[in-house]
Design an enzyme around this catalytic site. Sequence first.
Site, short mmCIF file in Angstrom:
data_model
loop_
_atom_site.label_atom_id
_atom_site.label_comp_id
_atom_site.label_asym_id
_atom_site.label_seq_id
_atom_site.Cartn_x
_atom_site.Cartn_y
_atom_site.Cartn_z
N LYS A 1 0.85 -1.20 0.00
CA LYS A 1 0.00 0.00 0.00
C LYS A 1 0.88 1.25 0.00
O LYS A 1 1.88 1.30 0.73
CB LYS A 1 -0.89 -0.05 1.25
N SER B 1 -9.59 1.57 3.45
CA SER B 1 -8.81 2.39 2.57
C SER B 1 -7.82 1.60 1.70
O SER B 1 -7.35 2.14 0.70
CB SER B 1 -8.03 3.42 3.39
N SER C 1 -9.37 -0.96 7.58
CA SER C 1 -8.93 -0.81 6.19
C SER C 1 -8.27 -2.01 5.52
O SER C 1 -8.02 -1.98 4.33
CB SER C 1 -7.98 0.37 6.08
N1 GLN Z 1 -12.77 3.47 7.12
C1 GLN Z 1 -12.07 3.87 8.29
C2 GLN Z 1 -11.82 5.35 8.25
O1 GLN Z 1 -12.17 5.95 7.30
C3 GLN Z 1 -10.83 3.07 8.46
C4 GLN Z 1 -9.59 3.62 7.88
C5 GLN Z 1 -8.39 2.76 8.09
O2 GLN Z 1 -8.46 1.70 8.70
N2 GLN Z 1 -7.27 3.24 7.61
O3 GLN Z 1 -11.29 5.91 9.15
#
Ligand code: GLN
Length: 480
Positions: A79, A154, A178
Amino acid sequence: MKDLSKIRLFEAIDLIKKQKLKSEELVRYHLELANTKGKDLNAFITVLDDSIEKAREVDQKIQEGKKVGLLAGIPCTVKDILMTKGIRTTAASKILKDFIAPYSATVVEKLEEEGAVIIGKTNCDPFAYGASGENSGFGPTLNPIDNTRVPGGSSSGAAASLAAGIGLFAIGTDTGGSVRQPASLCGLVGLKVTYGRNSRYGLIAMASSFDTPGILSHTVREAAFIEEIIAGKDSKDATTYDLPVENYFKKLNEIKNLDKVKVGVPKQYFEQGITQDVKQAVQKTITKMKKNGAEIIDVSLPILKQGISVYYILVPSEISSNMARYDGIRFGRKEEDNYMQNLLKTRSKYLEPEVKRRIMLGTYALSAGYADEYYKHASRVRVKITREIMELFKEVDILVGPTSPFVAFKLGEKSNDPLAMYLADVYTVNANIAGCPAISINCGYNKEGLPIGFQIMSEKFSEAKLLGIAANTEKIINES
Ligand code: GLN
């Protein structure tokens, strides 16, 4: 001629070591796919065509009979929020569009030490803020199962590329879900371990007390194998624990079935917001676990419902502090000579709307006069949630439920409604709030053929147990 599209992690390791397949051949195939299908899905921010050289080096070493690592010649993706030395690392934000990482993240180093070949840096929500991939400063990623839908976020590019057959595993990060949520929406396995088990060194910070590097893979066994490689104490990250890394892979065989496994099912998980298709698939899986000897225990933990509120106060607070470094001087782009003008212009121009939203939310929650009401209050509730979850783990081995309340949604469906998007995280955030490990495995598909994820969570540092139970659950799901 081998069909390279069918070769998965363990077979690839074996074939390369036995010189039945050249890493160069395999890596070339995956790079080609990354440059074609990967680009169509917008799964990559940078494809590392030069990685073919690394593959050649591995082949050379093997030919010469030299010792090679556990992942010798294996193509994988990382990532773009994890630093990779000498390689552009953008966190999917325009503010870091041309940033070259001066060092590599510890997890990246560990993979490379074992001979893994990183073929590309995957797209994601900017600074990992999001649940769909649509917030990326480099455009949204598409779900390979249905191109009109999101792959989740994400770690959107990590999931989309792996589900499209690009790379043999993917490294993502999980701050509130994420890794697990995109794994769920793309039909993969997503593992987030105990906070402090994997080093955060070189992970561009989102919310430092939540961030955890994680793995996306096709099977639980693969995740266990990779986790054993990336886990451990790191002198460069003071929040890593000095506990020995268990032999997760070997230990998988110690848990042979689900006999007498105490499975907690929080009733709050099924009360509101969950769609019928997800509910049915998850309940069917629980029934299968029961048939296979597990003891199903209904539990009630009303405080789980506070998870989203706590998360969306504490995480933006940490974000607003972590984002202060992007001042247009130390990182990113310079627009003006005057300090204040430069700061304002750079941040206004290059930070994506969701990034700005979170900075504003966090700054508000931390500001004098509101900190007691928001930040401090939420911190106290975090402790309470953690304690109550810990209490529950005295009675049950694992907590199970859905990973996401819904299957992959349409691009644009929730992007104008941040609150609806935040609810995508309702089942995943509590593991990050409490610092517990959790895994998402695929438990079936709905009528439209969209994958559904099943989440299993366990107490801190019980990864070996979690993976063993998950592997058995995966087996019984696949059997029927
Ligand atoms: N969807 C969650 C957020 O927007 C998780 C993000 C993540 O785990 N990086 O904060």
